[in-house]
Design an enzyme around this catalytic site. Structure first.
Site: not given
Ligand code: NAG
Length: 407
Positions: A72, A270
């Protein structure tokens, strides 16, 4: 079955506060002299569809045990589901991490970095450092910060076992229980000081550079440090200063090579987000462009396929995005200084188990992303993407993500 999407990343806020129990202060890690930084590389498992996430296996603890962590780049803090004991954990591939007297206190610089200035939440320095991290549409993790050993084999051949800070998450809220990632936690690779990559940098082990190559066929690789950068072919663009995320400034959208009225999109990269998201207005404009472009082509909207909000079907079920690429135009995000980020149809479409093709760019307004436009895994596939925190820039290059590179 309606498949809600994860928006794993994008920590909206990160609260750290005091828990009641006082705790014995731990030794603060001694500053080590900066060495010749090396690199680390990890094979990646996972895919955009049907899994919805990419993970690496990281060994943690003494003796070390393996954990699957979701990659992440949209959040800072790494955390593991944790037996502290656990009040709310989700099914996981490995047994819960068990903390053993390794909680960090409010004195720890990583704890203070999570607080921000003021330190209202941690008035007594010897208290344990609790955390809460909330993800845009995907729930939250609540727990306490601990420090434990991460045995790692650097690419220069040396084995190290730095003690790094991460969250022991004993209460996870999930929005969509039907599509949980089957992982033990999250590997936070964001910009902040609590990020694993920032911690490795402070210890002088790797440079603060993260790269990933997520294959459209599934799998890929992740690296830390600058040992795997190709000598040429990388397009670089600055990371916006003052941003908490990997933000690229604003982009204008081109559709099939033509300028559109969709301009000035603030972009965030992201890897914790499965799909990409446009703000409401840009999303509507994009959908209109695609619908207009599909008129007269042999594709009909497939309202019965609710895998994603907008799907189309052909005369026969599709097996792969390759069968439909000719019906969809490439998209381009035009950034400052003529920098372009290209999205081929493969970077914004999926083919579902029902054989329809769905738009993998979603309406971020519906999940509270506001004006942000998030470039998620679907659009990051089959590229080497480099987040260079040493020089505050992001780069990308064409790459074969199916094979681990040599350093
Ligand atoms: C490899 O890199 C690490 C981290 O900088 C360093 O401590 C170690 O001495 C290096 N090992 C060799 C064999 O160069």
């Amino acid at each position: 079955m309606h498949e809600k999407m994860y928006l794993k990343a994008l920590v909206l806020y990160l609260l750290v506060w005091i828990a009641s129990a006082a705790y014995q202060p731990q030794n603060i890690i001694k500053k080590q002299p900066k060495g010749f930084e090396s690199s680390l590389i990890f094979p990646v498992t996972g895919n955009v569809y049907p899994k919805g996430y990419y993970h690496v296996t990281i060994n943690i603890g003494q003796p070390p045990k393996p954990y699957f962590l979701d990659i992440d780049t949209g959040s800072d803090l790494t955390w593991l589901q944790c037996d502290a004991p656990c009040t709310k954990c989700t099914p996981a591939p490995h047994s819960l991490y068990k903390p053993s007297k390794n909680l960090i206190t409010c004195l720890d610089p990583i704890c203070t970095s999570l607080h921000g200035p003021g330190n209202h939440d941690c008035p007594t320095p010897q208290e344990q450092c609790d955390y809460e991290v909330d993800y845009a549409d995907h729930g939250s993790s609540l727990g306490v910060l601990v420090r434990d050993s991460f045995p790692l084999r650097l690419t220069n051949g040396t084995t190290v076992a730095p003690h790094l800070v991460f969250g022991c998450g004993y209460s996870q809220e999930v929005v969509d229980t039907a599509h949980l990632p089957y992982t033990d936690g999250v590997l936070g690779l964001g910009i902040g000081k609590s990020s694993i990559i920032s911690q490795l940098r402070i210890l002088g082990l790797t440079r603060n550079v993260v790269g990933h190559c997520l294959s459209g066929q599934g799998g890929g690789f992740l690296f830390f440090g600058d040992g795997f950068l190709p000598n040429s072919g990388i397009v670089w663009t600055p990371i916006l200063s003052q941003s908490k995320y990997y933000s690229l400034g604003s982009a204008d959208l081109h559709f099939g090579g033509q300028a559109t009225k969709v301009k000035g999109l603030p972009i965030v990269f992201d890897s914790g987000s499965t799909y990409s998201y446009f703000s409401s207005q840009s999303y509507s404009a994009l959908v209109s462009l695609i619908r207009a472009d599909l008129s007269g082509k042999p594709l009909k909207e497939a309202v019965e396929d609710i895998t994603l909000p907008l799907c189309w079907k052909g005369a026969k079920p599709f097996k792969s995005v390759r069968e439909v690429v000719n019906y969809f135009k490439p998209l381009t995000l035009n950034l400052k200084d003529k920098v372009q980020f290209h999205l081929r149809p493969e970077a914004y479409l999926i083919v579902t188990v029902h054989g329809s093709v769905c738009l993998g760019i979603l309406n971020g307004g519906e999940v509270g992303l506001g004006h942000l436009n998030v470039i998620g895994d679907i659009s990051l596939q089959d590229k080497l993407v480099i987040y260079d925190n040493e020089r505050q820039r992001i780069g990308w290059a064409a790459a074969n993500c199916n094979r681990l590179p040599k350093s």
